[in-house]
Design a protein around this motif. Structure first.
Motif, PDB file in Angstrom:
ATOM      1  N   PHE A   1      24.304   1.968 -10.856  1.00 14.74           N
ATOM      2  CA  PHE A   1      22.820   1.536 -11.345  1.00 14.74           C
ATOM      3  C   PHE A   1      22.367   2.363 -12.265  1.00 14.74           C
ATOM      4  O   PHE A   1      22.261   3.506 -12.053  1.00 14.74           O
ATOM      5  CB  PHE A   1      21.863   1.166 -10.009  1.00 14.74           C
ATOM      6  N   ALA A   2      21.484   1.788 -13.346  1.00 11.69           N
ATOM      7  CA  ALA A   2      20.879   2.658 -14.340  1.00 11.69           C
ATOM      8  C   ALA A   2      19.982   3.535 -13.613  1.00 11.69           C
ATOM      9  O   ALA A   2      19.612   4.815 -13.859  1.00 11.69           O
ATOM     10  CB  ALA A   2      20.294   1.916 -15.435  1.00 11.69           C
ATOM     11  N   GLU A   3      19.241   2.964 -12.408  1.00 15.78           N
ATOM     12  CA  GLU A   3      18.215   4.011 -11.910  1.00 15.78           C
ATOM     13  C   GLU A   3      18.820   5.404 -11.464  1.00 15.78           C
ATOM     14  O   GLU A   3      17.689   6.025 -10.968  1.00 15.78           O
ATOM     15  CB  GLU A   3      17.468   3.129 -10.660  1.00 15.78           C
ATOM     16  N   ILE A   4      19.959   5.390 -11.118  1.00 19.44           N
ATOM     17  CA  ILE A   4      20.552   6.705 -10.734  1.00 19.44           C
ATOM     18  C   ILE A   4      20.182   7.902 -11.714  1.00 19.44           C
ATOM     19  O   ILE A   4      19.876   8.986 -11.314  1.00 19.44           O
ATOM     20  CB  ILE A   4      22.022   6.433 -10.638  1.00 19.44           C
ATOM     21  N   PHE A   5      20.122   7.375 -12.858  1.00 19.34           N
ATOM     22  CA  PHE A   5      19.957   8.500 -14.102  1.00 19.34           C
ATOM     23  C   PHE A   5      18.455   8.695 -14.235  1.00 19.34           C
ATOM     24  O   PHE A   5      18.025   9.757 -15.060  1.00 19.34           O
ATOM     25  CB  PHE A   5      20.628   8.093 -15.237  1.00 19.34           C
ATOM     26  N   LEU A   6      17.587   7.703 -13.639  1.00 19.48           N
ATOM     27  CA  LEU A   6      16.094   7.473 -14.040  1.00 19.48           C
ATOM     28  C   LEU A   6      15.127   7.928 -13.038  1.00 19.48           C
ATOM     29  O   LEU A   6      14.026   8.480 -13.240  1.00 19.48           O
ATOM     30  CB  LEU A   6      15.797   6.415 -14.852  1.00 19.48           C
ATOM     31  N   ASP A   7      15.625   7.458 -11.904  1.00 23.57           N
ATOM     32  CA  ASP A   7      14.568   7.339 -10.913  1.00 23.57           C
ATOM     33  C   ASP A   7      14.948   8.435  -9.776  1.00 23.57           C
ATOM     34  O   ASP A   7      15.963   8.383  -9.091  1.00 23.57           O
ATOM     35  CB  ASP A   7      14.429   5.830 -10.424  1.00 23.57           C
ATOM     36  N   GLU A   8      13.827   9.339  -9.416  1.00 23.33           N
ATOM     37  CA  GLU A   8      14.104  10.230  -8.234  1.00 23.33           C
ATOM     38  C   GLU A   8      14.712   9.796  -7.045  1.00 23.33           C
ATOM     39  O   GLU A   8      15.486  10.299  -6.339  1.00 23.33           O
ATOM     40  CB  GLU A   8      13.006  11.164  -8.096  1.00 23.33           C
ATOM     41  N   HIS A   9      13.975   8.756  -6.735  1.00 25.59           N
ATOM     42  CA  HIS A   9      14.228   8.032  -5.266  1.00 25.59           C
ATOM     43  C   HIS A   9      15.740   7.335  -5.313  1.00 25.59           C
ATOM     44  O   HIS A   9      16.426   7.754  -4.296  1.00 25.59           O
ATOM     45  CB  HIS A   9      13.241   7.014  -4.948  1.00 25.59           C
ATOM     46  N   ALA A  10      16.084   6.645  -6.465  1.00 31.14           N
ATOM     47  CA  ALA A  10      17.249   6.029  -6.328  1.00 31.14           C
ATOM     48  C   ALA A  10      18.424   7.211  -6.482  1.00 31.14           C
ATOM     49  O   ALA A  10      19.627   6.922  -5.932  1.00 31.14           O
ATOM     50  CB  ALA A  10      17.404   4.939  -7.637  1.00 31.14           C
ATOM     51  N   ASN A  11      18.151   8.376  -7.103  1.00 28.38           N
ATOM     52  CA  ASN A  11      19.094   9.273  -7.342  1.00 28.38           C
ATOM     53  C   ASN A  11      19.426  10.132  -5.706  1.00 28.38           C
ATOM     54  O   ASN A  11      20.293  10.343  -5.636  1.00 28.38           O
ATOM     55  CB  ASN A  11      18.804  10.210  -8.392  1.00 28.38           C
ATOM     56  N   ALA A  12      18.290  10.162  -5.167  1.00 30.92           N
ATOM     57  CA  ALA A  12      18.213  10.858  -3.974  1.00 30.92           C
ATOM     58  C   ALA A  12      19.375  10.211  -2.868  1.00 30.92           C
ATOM     59  O   ALA A  12      19.892  10.594  -2.021  1.00 30.92           O
ATOM     60  CB  ALA A  12      16.937  10.986  -3.486  1.00 30.92           C
ATOM     61  N   GLU A  13      18.921   8.641  -3.242  1.00 29.03           N
ATOM     62  CA  GLU A  13      19.693   7.976  -2.201  1.00 29.03           C
ATOM     63  C   GLU A  13      21.255   7.845  -2.381  1.00 29.03           C
ATOM     64  O   GLU A  13      22.106   8.006  -1.490  1.00 29.03           O
ATOM     65  CB  GLU A  13      19.154   6.350  -2.018  1.00 29.03           C
TER      66      GLU A  13
END
Ligand SMILES: Cc1cc2nc3c(=O)[nH]c(=O)nc-3n(C[C@H](O)[C@H](O)[C@H](O)COP(=O)(O)OP(=O)(O)OC[C@H]3O[C@@H](n4cnc5c(N)ncnc54)[C@H](O)[C@@H]3O)c2cc1C
Length: 549
Positions: A296-308
């Motif tokens: 998902f693109a959010e892995i690179f953009l969103d702290e929460h998505a990346n933390a998960e």
């Protein structure tokens, strides 16, 4: 690699001319394609390389376990159906010896070796304004001149060693991974130290652990890594790959990182957590960069998505490392998954379950000095037969900083880039006319050969345009360069990787001026698709941003 027949054709300092239309620096992936295109046009051109033979990265990096993270068949050249039809990649992710064989196959097939000169390092380049030519000084004492210099000097060709006291005192064998000895090195029963746990170390550690008597790994910062899932390519599989080469390269051209892996189009938050995990389970089991680039693109953009995502990979590490305390040490705590270039691995984490492997936390107990017999940390003395420095590269600008390049008015490129690179389209530098970079800073492709081909295909018509118009000079305009720098800077905005301690931000603890906190904008982070559009727009606009004279 050169056969006696091909060697006979190679130029020597005594027989080579001193004056060229184009000099290409570097006989790696970029320089090889560049000289092919120049030779096809009958341009008086030569390639100079400091190494004793061609291959660049794949000539230098001979450490056990060295291989692509790119799928082999997306890494090879796309321009020649003859090459594509003849070459058989035997592994999905080719090991270094095979890649070096491939590059030699290309050069011999296309009869390019006679246009190459080895063992000659360019030490200085000065632009001669009255004649619009570059004057090059070589380490073999020669002075050459060329209307145009095309530098394919490598994004990762300048190794960096740590700055430990006592490095010269060590009585055993020690070297940087990029300088792994060419002669076989038997590590059977040896006490080996590896300093660093970056992408190279992650490749080398599982292989050396099987040979060495004792392997001690010194880790300052843990790195995320995910399985490579490599495998052989059989003859029928290779035939199937050949049949879909057009689709493969078209897919690479559509992907931001120039791989077949395309980011998932769903929104992270639209996919329920259990489904996200199932998706990651699938990606984790797939070969290559899918877990990084098809995510998902959010892995690179969103702290929460990346933390998960990071928590998911951390669990995977815990499953693979038996000692829970060791597993925790191997799980990065200072950055999220994928915000640095992701190393891919084969049995990396399982290697720490072996009795002959020790991991030393050198953040907690720093290395204080290298000694005659090993090294000393703040806690204890270690004895080694071999010390391997897996300490990375002075990325993107390192090779340029090592040459004294003087443009208009004697301006030094090193000085111009002291705070970080500034380029026009990652190809030209204002004030340094008739100089082109391949694979230099502020370009895009993470799958490098795809980017090299785009760059060479862009520069060739520019050279032809210059010649057709009777010009002798081209130079990026200062305003266009500033606009590109602004676009590059903007491309980092909102990306979690803009805070990374990695070559993406120019961080390198072994280099003065590369400390954390001062970002050097080394890549155009929006990716290859947009990058190619920028190049095309400039060319279609009659080389907008470039002044000809
Ligand atoms: C271990 C490792 C693994 C990698 N894996 C991948 C991968 O999986 N996928 C991927 O896309 N990329 C990978 N890369 C990046 C790799 O560098 C590029 O893919 C590609 O090889 C770059 O080719 P190049 O021709 O631009 O530069 P290089 O291969 O670095 O060649 C540059 C050449 O220029 C010469 N040179 C430099 N300065 C001078 C000078 N002053 N005078 C004369 N000669 C000079 C050098 O000797 C060298 O031969 C990897 C890099 C490393 C180090």
């Amino acid at each position: 690699m050169a056969t006696p027949a091909t060697q006979a054709k190679q130029r020597t300092p005594e027989t080579a001319p001193c004056d060229y239309d184009v000099i290409v620096i570097g006989a790696g992936v970029s320089g090889i394609y560049q000289i092919k295109r120049l030779v096809d046009l009958g341009v008086r051109a030569t390639v100079l390389d400091a190494n004793q033979d061609l291959g660049g990265t794949w000539y230098n990096n001979r450490y056990p376990g060295a291989r692509f993270d790119s799928e082999s068949y997306t890494y090879g050249y796309s321009f020649s159906s003859e090459l594509l039809n003849e070459w058989h990649w035997t592994e999905r992710f080719s090991p270094q010896p095979e890649t070096l064989r491939y590059l030699n196959f290309v050069v011999d097939k296309l009869k390019l070796r006679e246009h190459m000169q080895f063992g000659c390092r360019v030490e200085a380049m000065r632009f001669n304004e009255p004649t619009d030519t570059w004057q090059l000084s070589l380490n073999d004492g020669r002075a050459l001149s060329a209307r145009v210099v095309i530098a394919g000097m490598g994004p990762l060709s300048t190794p960096t060693l740590p700055k430990f006291a006592g490095m010269a005192d060590f009585k055993g064998i020690s070297f940087h991974t990029a300088n792994w000895p060419h002669a076989p090195l038997d590590l059977t029963g040896k006490r080996v130290a590896i300093i660093g746990t970056g992408a190279t170390a992650i490749q080398i550690i599982p292989v050396i652990a099987q040979q060495a008597g004792q392997l001690t790994v010194f880790q300052r910062r843990a790195n995320w890594a995910a399985p490579l899932n490599n495998g052989p390519i059989s003859a029928p599989e290779m035939a199937a790959i050949r049949a879909r080469y057009d689709d493969i390269f078209a897919a690479c051209a559509r992907s931001p990182a120039a791989f077949e892996h395309i980011p998932d189009s769903r929104r992270f938050y639209d996919v329920p957590p259990a489904e996200r995990r199932a998706f990651w389970d699938r990606l984790y089991a797939e070969p290559g960069f899918g877990i990084w680039l098809a995510n998902f693109a959010e892995i690179f953009l969103d702290e929460h998505a990346n933390a998960e995502m990071s928590a998911y990979i951390a669990d995977r590490i815990r499953q693979r490392v038996k000692d829970p305390a060791l597993a925790e040490l191997l799980i990065p705590k200072d950055h999220g998954f994928g915000i640095q270039r992701l190393p891919l691995e084969t049995n990396y984490f399982e290697t720490y379950n072996r009795d002959n492997v020790e991991l030393v936390n050198s953040k907690a107990t720093p290395i204080e000095r290298i000694t005659a017999t090993g090294l000393r940390t703040s806690e204890r003395d270690f004895e080694f037969d071999v010390i391997v420095y897996a300490t990375g590269f002075d990325a993107f600008t390192g090779a340029y900083d090592r040459v004294d390049i003087r443009g208009l008015g004697g301006q030094s490129l090193r000085d111009k880039w002291a705070e970080g690179p500034v380029t026009y389209l990652g190809m030209l530098v204002s004030g340094f006319p008739n100089m082109v970079m391949l694979g230099g800073p502020q370009t895009a492709a993470a799958n490098f050969p795809r980017g090299s081909e785009i760059a060479v295909d862009w520069i060739m018509p520019l050279l032809q345009h210059m010649q057709a118009q009777g010009h002798t000079r081209f130079d990026a305009q200062a305003g266009a360069e500033q606009a590109w720098f602004d676009a590059v800077k903007l491309s980092y905005q909102g990306l979690l990787m803009s805070k990374a301690q990695s070559w993406i931000t120019g961080y390198n603890s072994n280099l003065d001026g590369h400390e954390y906190g001062h970002t050097r904008y080394n890549i155009f982070a929006t990716g290859g698709v947009q990058y190619a559009r920028h190049l095309k727009a400039a060319a279609d606009g009659g080389y907008a941003g470039i002044a000809f004279a």
